[in-house]
Design an enzyme around this catalytic site. Structure first.
Site, PDB file in Angstrom:
ATOM      1  N   LYS A 255       0.859  -1.192   0.000  1.00  0.00           N
ATOM      2  CA  LYS A 255       0.000   0.000   0.000  1.00  0.00           C
ATOM      3  C   LYS A 255       0.889   1.233   0.000  1.00  0.00           C
ATOM      4  CE  LYS A 255      -2.968   2.773   3.106  1.00  0.00           C
ATOM      5  NZ  LYS A 255      -3.823   2.819   4.311  1.00  0.00           N
ATOM      6  N   ASP A 260      -2.470  10.414   3.335  1.00  0.00           N
ATOM      7  CA  ASP A 260      -3.856  10.017   3.577  1.00  0.00           C
ATOM      8  C   ASP A 260      -4.560  11.070   4.416  1.00  0.00           C
ATOM      9  OD1 ASP A 260      -6.255   8.761   3.963  1.00  0.00           O
ATOM     10  OD2 ASP A 260      -5.476   7.179   5.291  1.00  0.00           O
ATOM     11  N   LYS A 267      -9.921  13.207   7.872  1.00  0.00           N
ATOM     12  CA  LYS A 267      -9.391  12.876   9.198  1.00  0.00           C
ATOM     13  C   LYS A 267      -9.333  14.143  10.054  1.00  0.00           C
ATOM     14  CE  LYS A 267      -6.211   9.088   7.967  1.00  0.00           C
ATOM     15  NZ  LYS A 267      -6.850   8.046   8.803  1.00  0.00           N
ATOM     16  N   ASP A 278       1.887   6.781   5.276  1.00  0.00           N
ATOM     17  CA  ASP A 278       0.859   5.799   4.916  1.00  0.00           C
ATOM     18  C   ASP A 278       1.248   5.032   3.642  1.00  0.00           C
ATOM     19  OD1 ASP A 278      -1.490   4.528   5.634  1.00  0.00           O
ATOM     20  OD2 ASP A 278      -2.758   5.864   4.439  1.00  0.00           O
ATOM     21  N   ASP A 337     -11.977   7.213   3.878  1.00  0.00           N
ATOM     22  CA  ASP A 337     -10.745   7.024   4.647  1.00  0.00           C
ATOM     23  C   ASP A 337     -10.350   5.537   4.734  1.00  0.00           C
ATOM     24  OD1 ASP A 337      -8.543   7.732   6.111  1.00  0.00           O
ATOM     25  OD2 ASP A 337      -9.649   8.107   7.991  1.00  0.00           O
ATOM     26  N   ARG A 341      -7.456  -0.517   1.466  1.00  0.00           N
ATOM     27  CA  ARG A 341      -7.968  -1.794   0.947  1.00  0.00           C
ATOM     28  C   ARG A 341      -8.375  -1.669  -0.512  1.00  0.00           C
ATOM     29  NH1 ARG A 341     -12.379  -1.931   5.629  1.00  0.00           N
ATOM     30  NH2 ARG A 341     -10.673  -0.759   6.557  1.00  0.00           N
TER      31      ARG A 341
END
Ligand code: BES
Ligand code: MN
Ligand code: ZN
Length: 489
Positions: A255, A260, A267, A278, A337, A341
């Site tokens: 990833k 992010d 966030k 991230d 957020d 995945r």
């Protein structure tokens, strides 16, 4: 840091480090040196109540009658009980103690040869790393002085080859630390891809797919995450062919969210700067490829990293959007957020579809929930293969990059079913790390798969035995060892 091996003689300059067992008298070169200065070292030891307990160090500066800058006594506890990780950490404690001490070199009196000497050297090297390229006004007295480590053993030559490969692995660890430390204005999807191209000098074949190519492949899940960013999303494929041409490859997937923000599901502000790392999964995969190629591992490896920036903007994806992944499975985005995945969904599917690997191991700073579960000591391991899980667990215990197995189960899988699309990108409310893993499993297409959630281990807010506050390089030594023990030859 320059590391070398030399024979057991007291040096004429720099620092000398003596390893001392708990409540035991000096031995070998330490005892001889102590005798030559009429027991001054023993005296210093008594005065400072240095016992030789593990973790204890005592600096004796400018010792009269010796040519060295200083003698560093290093407590090692009980020698017979020391593991490989302990030896690495002892080596690290020496560079940590002397880094900005004023001494330019240290000779570590290792006595025993073999694995101990190599591990001491490895630890000394790993702990010498610092990310200081943006500190332009550091006071002179705080700057590192230590440049050279000599490990003194009865068989210096015997350690050289073994250490050379550890040194190449450390190069990989350092590359990972560099990558996770870079701020997101410098390291974004395009510059990250460019950085990876540099691995071609080691014989790694690097291929970069941009948004046009990914659109053709139907990677709607990955592309949706990057669509709010000014930077173009990238999928980078690295190949190292160290085995026979027809050997089925093993594979790693990372990833790489270079920042992010959470996207439209923004966030909170405090701590958001942490989300520059991230991309830690991708950073680890890239460092691992550098390690494997650097030491010319006898294995065929394919590594894929999805590089995107998750931003809120007028072009960003929204909660409620439905995207179609390369696998054909559709996903309702309930929280922008939960983006990691989505990136991995297409990267995993692509990797198994194109390369038919023996197995896939993905790494990702996927969930805050794994920090709730395991803190910062272990990474979470999820797998449908007991064999792979056990092999990686063992590599973790041997290197100190520890993992802990978490469950997957069909009952958790149900929690991401969704009436609108084939699945939603959110589970819950409980088991946040597990439902994220169940999501990934749907894109592994029954290829044996391991997911490492490294959200708690990529970065440390405090100094650790093997690294300063900052990027840890977690996972490179772990997976290098896993490959060396199980996938080569
Ligand atoms: N990158 C974060 C996970 C993370 C959190 C990594 C803290 C390192 C430190 C991930 O993309 C994320 O935001 N996950 C959400 C998932 C949730 C929305 C289901 C989380 O963990 O809160
Ligand atoms: Mn996120
Ligand atoms: Zn994320």
């Amino acid at each position: 840091m320059q590391i070398s091996f030399a024979s057991l003689e007291l040096p004429n300059d720099g620092a000398v480090a003596f390893l001392v067992e708990k409540d035991k008298p000096f031995t070998g070169l330490a005892a001889e040196t102590d005798a030559s200065v009429s027991g001054a070292l023993s005296k210093a030891r008594d005065i400072t109540r240095f016992t030789g307990a593990s973790g204890q160090t005592q600096d004796i500066v400018a010792p009269a009658g010796l040519n060295v800058d200083r003698v560093l006594l290093v407590g090692i506890g009980e020698r017979d009980k020391l593991s490989e990780v302990d030896w690495v950490e002892i080596g690290a404690s020496i560079t940590s103690a002397l880094a900005s001490s004023g001494s330019a070199s240290v000779s570590i009196v290792a006595d025993a040869g073999g694995v101990e000497a190599v591990s001491l050297a490895e630890g000394a090297l790993l702990r010498s790393y610092r990310f200081d390229k943006y500190r332009t006004k550091e006071p002179e007295a705080k700057k590192p002085t230590l440049r050279q480590v000599k490990v003194l053993t009865s068989d210096p030559q015997g350690n050289v080859d073994n250490f050379a490969s550890r040194e190449r692995v450390s190069d990989g660890v350092f590359m990972t630390r560099d990558l996770v430390s870079e701020p997101a204005n410098i390291l974004h999807p395009e510059s990250f891809a460019q950085e990876i191209r540099g691995l071609s000098s080691l014989g790694v074949d690097v291929e970069v797919l941009g948004e046009a190519e990914m659109t053709k492949l139907g990677m709607g899940a990955l592309l949706g995450v990057g669509q709010g960013s000014a930077f173009e999303s990238q999928l980078v494929i690295m190949r190292w062919n160290g085995a026979g041409k027809d050997d089925q490859p093993i594979s790693f997937v990372g990833k790489g969210v270079t920042f992010d923000t959470g996207g439209i599901s923004l966030k909170p502000g405090p701590g958001m700067e942490q989300m520059k790392w991230d991309m830690g999964g991708a950073g680890t995969v890239v460092g691992l490829m550098k390690a494997l190629a650097g030491r010319k591992a006898k294995v065929n490896v394919v590594a894929t990293v999805g590089l995107v920036e998750n931003m809120p903007s007028s072009t960003a994806q929204r909660p409620g959007d439905v995207v179609t992944s390369m696998s054909g499975q559709t996903i309702e985005i309930l929280n922008t957020d939960a983006e990691g995945r989505l990136v991995l969904a297409d990267a995993l599917w692509y990797t198994q579809d194109r390369f038919k690997p023996k197995f896939m191991i993905d790494l990702a700073t996927l969930t805050g929930a794994i920090i709730t579960s395991l803190g910062h000591e272990h990474a979470g391991l999820f797998s449908d293969s007991d064999e792979l899980a056990e092999q990686i667990f063992k590599a973790g215990a041997d290197t100190g990059d520890k993992v802990w197995r978490m469950p997957i189960h069909a009952n958790y899988d149900k929690l991401i079913d969704c009436p609108t699309a084939d699945m939603k990108n959110l589970g819950g409310p409980g088991a946040g790390s597990i439902t994220a893993a169940q999501f990934l499993k749907r894109f592994a297409n029954d290829v044996p798969w391991v997911h490492l959630d490294i959200a708690g281990t990529v970065w440390s807010e405090k100094d650790l035995p093997l690294s300063e506050k900052g990027g840890t390089g977690f996972g490179v030594r772990l997976l290098d060892r896993f490959v060396a023990d199980n996938c080569e030859g």
